[in-house]
Design a protein around this motif. Structure first.
Motif, short mmCIF file in Angstrom:
data_model
loop_
_atom_site.label_atom_id
_atom_site.label_comp_id
_atom_site.label_asym_id
_atom_site.label_seq_id
_atom_site.Cartn_x
_atom_site.Cartn_y
_atom_site.Cartn_z
N GLU A 49 0.83 -1.21 0.00
CA GLU A 49 0.00 0.00 0.00
C GLU A 49 0.86 1.26 0.00
O GLU A 49 0.61 2.20 -0.76
N GLN A 50 1.91 1.29 0.84
CA GLN A 50 2.80 2.45 0.89
C GLN A 50 3.50 2.66 -0.44
O GLN A 50 3.59 3.77 -0.94
N ARG A 51 4.00 1.57 -1.03
CA ARG A 51 4.69 1.68 -2.32
C ARG A 51 3.74 2.15 -3.41
O ARG A 51 4.11 2.99 -4.24
N CYS A 52 2.52 1.64 -3.42
CA CYS A 52 1.52 2.10 -4.41
C CYS A 52 1.23 3.59 -4.23
O CYS A 52 1.15 4.34 -5.20
N ASN A 53 1.08 4.01 -2.98
CA ASN A 53 0.80 5.42 -2.71
C ASN A 53 1.92 6.33 -3.21
O ASN A 53 1.66 7.40 -3.78
N TRP A 54 3.17 5.94 -2.97
CA TRP A 54 4.29 6.75 -3.46
C TRP A 54 4.23 6.87 -4.98
O TRP A 54 4.40 7.96 -5.53
N ILE A 55 4.02 5.76 -5.66
CA ILE A 55 4.01 5.76 -7.12
C ILE A 55 2.84 6.58 -7.65
O ILE A 55 2.99 7.36 -8.60
N ARG A 56 1.67 6.45 -7.03
CA ARG A 56 0.52 7.27 -7.45
C ARG A 56 0.82 8.76 -7.30
O ARG A 56 0.46 9.56 -8.16
N GLU A 57 1.47 9.12 -6.20
CA GLU A 57 1.80 10.53 -5.97
C GLU A 57 2.83 11.02 -7.00
O GLU A 57 2.68 12.11 -7.55
N ILE A 58 3.84 10.23 -7.26
CA ILE A 58 4.88 10.63 -8.22
C ILE A 58 4.28 10.86 -9.61
O ILE A 58 4.64 11.82 -10.29
N PHE A 59 3.36 9.98 -10.02
CA PHE A 59 2.82 10.04 -11.38
C PHE A 59 1.36 10.51 -11.42
O PHE A 59 0.64 10.18 -12.36
N LYS A 60 0.96 11.32 -10.44
CA LYS A 60 -0.43 11.76 -10.35
C LYS A 60 -0.90 12.54 -11.58
O LYS A 60 -2.08 12.57 -11.88
N ASN A 61 0.01 13.14 -12.31
CA ASN A 61 -0.35 13.91 -13.50
C ASN A 61 -0.18 13.14 -14.80
O ASN A 61 -0.21 13.73 -15.88
N GLU A 62 0.01 11.84 -14.71
CA GLU A 62 0.18 11.00 -15.91
C GLU A 62 -0.95 9.98 -15.97
O GLU A 62 -0.89 8.93 -15.32
N PRO A 63 -2.00 10.27 -16.76
CA PRO A 63 -3.18 9.39 -16.79
C PRO A 63 -2.92 8.02 -17.41
O PRO A 63 -3.71 7.10 -17.20
N ARG A 64 -1.82 7.86 -18.12
CA ARG A 64 -1.53 6.55 -18.74
C ARG A 64 -0.91 5.56 -17.76
O ARG A 64 -0.73 4.40 -18.10
N ILE A 65 -0.59 6.02 -16.54
CA ILE A 65 0.06 5.15 -15.56
C ILE A 65 -0.94 4.72 -14.49
O ILE A 65 -1.64 5.55 -13.92
N GLU A 66 -0.96 3.40 -14.25
CA GLU A 66 -1.74 2.82 -13.15
C GLU A 66 -0.77 2.01 -12.30
O GLU A 66 0.26 1.56 -12.78
#
Length: 152
Positions: A49-66
């Motif tokens: 969960e922590q790792r997912c949250n970091w990645i979501r925050e880093i790429f929050k402005n990139e809609p092609r990344i999940e």
């Protein structure tokens, strides 16, 4: 057909090297799924969960990344997310030898899923999550190695 790629890894934690590979590869695909796999031979320092949250925050402005966590075979997860490509980052020749063996096995199990290797930018080639975890355990400063969003 959509070009969907899975970038599997443990990302424990995500490093600037990972971010480099992701940023350089995202334009090659319609969607890039960052899959945080559970590796039975590794004991993670941070929760999925922590790792997912970091990645979501880093790429929050990139809609092609999940981003999501998964268990089991990577090719099975590819099928679940409809990925027809697997992305792997390569730092050194030793990485290639290891990754090629996995890619060959995956090709035998799923010939329709192609593995793509992308070399790391030279300035990030010495960074690994394993070394970053060692610095963290010893209370060192990891700001040179991880994105600013990675806080613990």
């Amino acid at each position: 057909m959509q070009r969907i790629c899975l970038f599997p890894g443990t990302f424990d934690p995500i490093t600037k090297g990972h971010v480099d590979v992701i940023q350089r590869s995202v334009g090659l695909f319609d969607k890039l799924v960052i899959g945080i796999g559970t590796n039975s031979s590794k004991q993670p320092m941070f929760s999925v969960e922590q790792r997912c949250n970091w990645i979501r925050e880093i790429f929050k402005n990139e809609p092609r990344i999940e981003v999501s966590g998964y268990q089991g075979l990577t090719i099975d997860y590819c099928r679940k997310v409809n990925a027809n490509y697997i992305l792997r980052g390569i730092r050194y020749i030793s990485d290639f030898e290891y990754e090629k063996a996995i890619a060959d096995m995956n090709r035998m199990l799923a010939p329709d899923i192609e593995t793509i290797f992308l070399t790391c930018s030279p300035e990030y080639s010495t960074i690994s999550s394993t070394l970053v975890r060692d610095v963290i355990r010893n209370k060192g400063n990891v700001s040179l190695f991880v994105p600013g969003e990675v806080k613990f």
